[in-house]
Design a protein around this motif. Sequence first.
Motif, PDB file in Angstrom:
ATOM      1  N   ALA A 256      22.334  53.705  31.880  1.00  0.00           N
ATOM      2  CA  ALA A 256      20.925  53.696  32.287  1.00  0.00           C
ATOM      3  C   ALA A 256      20.881  54.079  33.755  1.00  0.00           C
ATOM      4  O   ALA A 256      21.588  53.487  34.574  1.00  0.00           O
ATOM      5  CB  ALA A 256      20.287  52.332  32.060  1.00  0.00           C
ATOM      6  N   LYS A 257      20.067  55.082  34.078  1.00  0.00           N
ATOM      7  CA  LYS A 257      20.043  55.636  35.424  1.00  0.00           C
ATOM      8  C   LYS A 257      18.607  55.731  35.929  1.00  0.00           C
ATOM      9  O   LYS A 257      17.690  56.062  35.172  1.00  0.00           O
ATOM     10  CB  LYS A 257      20.662  57.039  35.438  1.00  0.00           C
ATOM     11  N   LEU A 258      18.436  55.488  37.230  1.00  0.00           N
ATOM     12  CA  LEU A 258      17.149  55.649  37.892  1.00  0.00           C
ATOM     13  C   LEU A 258      17.135  56.983  38.629  1.00  0.00           C
ATOM     14  O   LEU A 258      18.052  57.271  39.405  1.00  0.00           O
ATOM     15  CB  LEU A 258      16.928  54.510  38.888  1.00  0.00           C
ATOM     16  N   VAL A 259      16.112  57.796  38.384  1.00  0.00           N
ATOM     17  CA  VAL A 259      15.985  59.084  39.069  1.00  0.00           C
ATOM     18  C   VAL A 259      14.559  59.235  39.586  1.00  0.00           C
ATOM     19  O   VAL A 259      13.604  58.897  38.894  1.00  0.00           O
ATOM     20  CB  VAL A 259      16.342  60.276  38.144  1.00  0.00           C
ATOM     21  N   ASP A 260      14.434  59.744  40.801  1.00  0.00           N
ATOM     22  CA  ASP A 260      13.101  60.019  41.345  1.00  0.00           C
ATOM     23  C   ASP A 260      12.440  61.167  40.603  1.00  0.00           C
ATOM     24  O   ASP A 260      11.222  61.192  40.433  1.00  0.00           O
ATOM     25  CB  ASP A 260      13.201  60.355  42.841  1.00  0.00           C
ATOM     26  N   ASP A 261      13.257  62.143  40.193  1.00  0.00           N
ATOM     27  CA  ASP A 261      12.753  63.320  39.497  1.00  0.00           C
ATOM     28  C   ASP A 261      13.939  64.055  38.874  1.00  0.00           C
ATOM     29  O   ASP A 261      15.094  63.621  38.999  1.00  0.00           O
ATOM     30  CB  ASP A 261      11.975  64.244  40.452  1.00  0.00           C
ATOM     31  N   ALA A 262      13.668  65.189  38.225  1.00  0.00           N
ATOM     32  CA  ALA A 262      14.711  65.919  37.503  1.00  0.00           C
ATOM     33  C   ALA A 262      15.826  66.411  38.415  1.00  0.00           C
ATOM     34  O   ALA A 262      16.976  66.565  37.974  1.00  0.00           O
ATOM     35  CB  ALA A 262      14.088  67.102  36.764  1.00  0.00           C
ATOM     36  N   SER A 263      15.525  66.639  39.697  1.00  0.00           N
ATOM     37  CA  SER A 263      16.546  67.161  40.613  1.00  0.00           C
ATOM     38  C   SER A 263      17.682  66.165  40.837  1.00  0.00           C
ATOM     39  O   SER A 263      18.756  66.544  41.300  1.00  0.00           O
ATOM     40  CB  SER A 263      15.911  67.536  41.956  1.00  0.00           C
ATOM     41  N   GLN A 264      17.455  64.892  40.531  1.00  0.00           N
ATOM     42  CA  GLN A 264      18.477  63.870  40.762  1.00  0.00           C
ATOM     43  C   GLN A 264      19.380  63.635  39.551  1.00  0.00           C
ATOM     44  O   GLN A 264      20.280  62.804  39.603  1.00  0.00           O
ATOM     45  CB  GLN A 264      17.816  62.557  41.177  1.00  0.00           C
ATOM     46  N   VAL A 265      19.128  64.360  38.476  1.00  0.00           N
ATOM     47  CA  VAL A 265      19.950  64.176  37.276  1.00  0.00           C
ATOM     48  C   VAL A 265      21.327  64.792  37.488  1.00  0.00           C
ATOM     49  O   VAL A 265      21.459  65.935  37.932  1.00  0.00           O
ATOM     50  CB  VAL A 265      19.267  64.816  36.049  1.00  0.00           C
ATOM     51  N   ASP A 266      22.346  64.038  37.177  1.00  0.00           N
ATOM     52  CA  ASP A 266      23.715  64.546  37.138  1.00  0.00           C
ATOM     53  C   ASP A 266      24.005  64.882  35.670  1.00  0.00           C
ATOM     54  O   ASP A 266      24.091  63.987  34.824  1.00  0.00           O
ATOM     55  CB  ASP A 266      24.683  63.473  37.650  1.00  0.00           C
ATOM     56  N   TRP A 267      24.126  66.161  35.369  1.00  0.00           N
ATOM     57  CA  TRP A 267      24.221  66.578  33.970  1.00  0.00           C
ATOM     58  C   TRP A 267      25.525  66.149  33.314  1.00  0.00           C
ATOM     59  O   TRP A 267      25.640  66.189  32.089  1.00  0.00           O
ATOM     60  CB  TRP A 267      23.998  68.091  33.875  1.00  0.00           C
ATOM     61  N   ARG A 268      26.469  65.669  34.114  1.00  0.00           N
ATOM     62  CA  ARG A 268      27.684  65.096  33.529  1.00  0.00           C
ATOM     63  C   ARG A 268      27.379  63.807  32.775  1.00  0.00           C
ATOM     64  O   ARG A 268      28.160  63.392  31.908  1.00  0.00           O
ATOM     65  CB  ARG A 268      28.730  64.849  34.617  1.00  0.00           C
ATOM     66  N   TRP A 269      26.250  63.156  33.120  1.00  0.00           N
ATOM     67  CA  TRP A 269      25.860  61.955  32.386  1.00  0.00           C
ATOM     68  C   TRP A 269      25.671  62.249  30.893  1.00  0.00           C
ATOM     69  O   TRP A 269      25.755  61.357  30.066  1.00  0.00           O
ATOM     70  CB  TRP A 269      24.549  61.390  32.935  1.00  0.00           C
ATOM     71  N   PHE A 270      25.373  63.516  30.564  1.00  0.00           N
ATOM     72  CA  PHE A 270      25.041  63.885  29.193  1.00  0.00           C
ATOM     73  C   PHE A 270      26.275  64.183  28.336  1.00  0.00           C
ATOM     74  O   PHE A 270      26.139  64.448  27.144  1.00  0.00           O
ATOM     75  CB  PHE A 270      24.110  65.106  29.195  1.00  0.00           C
ATOM     76  N   ASP A 271      27.460  64.153  28.942  1.00  0.00           N
ATOM     77  CA  ASP A 271      28.675  64.435  28.175  1.00  0.00           C
ATOM     78  C   ASP A 271      28.818  63.426  27.034  1.00  0.00           C
ATOM     79  O   ASP A 271      28.844  62.206  27.260  1.00  0.00           O
ATOM     80  CB  ASP A 271      29.912  64.362  29.076  1.00  0.00           C
ATOM     81  N   GLY A 272      28.913  63.941  25.811  1.00  0.00           N
ATOM     82  CA  GLY A 272      29.078  63.076  24.654  1.00  0.00           C
ATOM     83  C   GLY A 272      27.827  62.349  24.214  1.00  0.00           C
ATOM     84  O   GLY A 272      27.878  61.513  23.303  1.00  0.00           O
TER      85      GLY A 272
END
Length: 324
Positions: A256-272
């Motif tokens: 579970a991650k807190l992001v201000d907006d889409a620019s803060q997403v680390d796409w490695r979180w989506f692995d698997g």
Amino acid sequence: MDAPAFLNPSPTKPPLNVRLATPRGFCAGVDRAIQIVERAIERFGAPVYVRHEIVHNKHVVERLKALGAVFVRELDECPDDRPVVFSAHGVPKAVPAAARKREMLFLDATCPLVSKVHVEAERHHAAGRRILLIGHAGHPEVIGTMGQLPDGAITLIETVEDALAFAPDDDRPLAYVTQTTLSLDDTAEIVRVLKQRFPDLPDPHKEDICYATTNRQEAVKQLADGSDLVLVVGSPNSSNSVRLVEVARRAGATQAKLVDDASQVDWRWFDGVRTVGITAGASAPEPLIQALIAAIQERFDVTLSDDPGQRETVTFKLPRALTA
């Protein structure tokens, strides 16, 4: 000469389920507070001063700055001849008193559900009770609530440890109120400990943790069940947004991650990850959520669904100075 298209096929986007929490984003108190600033600028022209962030979201604050709002920390930074708005979190009584003394035009954007807690605290004080405030030190709402009464009238309880350590220094009866944006589960545990120690401790007439906080925490519990990753859109100084991350983790979300907006997403979180849940704190605008969904759709073949949840119809009136 270009190669035939079949020799250079477009890469296939991996499939991804995206679940949206219901409800999410703006609550009635936040919507009202933002409208107060917008209407004040329309009616009185720029600049309109705002004491503290009107709500805890940097995108909201930046948009209002562009319209002509000037955000300040204290009232003495405001000129006498311009309107000033008090934030949705509430202010100590000394702040409007100082504004009246300076004959300033001020507009109080305190959420009515926070004002309810203020009234409740004053009622307990008038009845001769010592008040325990369950909340987080330094949060503007806590500062505002404690500032409704004389120093020493309210004792802050932040944790179960505080509840165990609290020792009354007189025989006055006790009462408690809470910050409106707390974790339901954490607060219930603190209250359980207090009631074990002080069995006569009365409950508030109506739950202090606001409907919007309650609804969003229940929705994120549902969202976390079956989601590999939960993204909460909100600013890090937003208490209700931070609580949503904590609730999601406790409810079983692998991440579970807190992001201000889409620019803060680390796409490695989506692995698997097969299923992503998305929600937003009560001060986060819906366009940020839609932009996050669009960014995910650029990278994945998305199947989008809305979770069932509580539909909110609450609205709050604007101050008469802006509607007359």
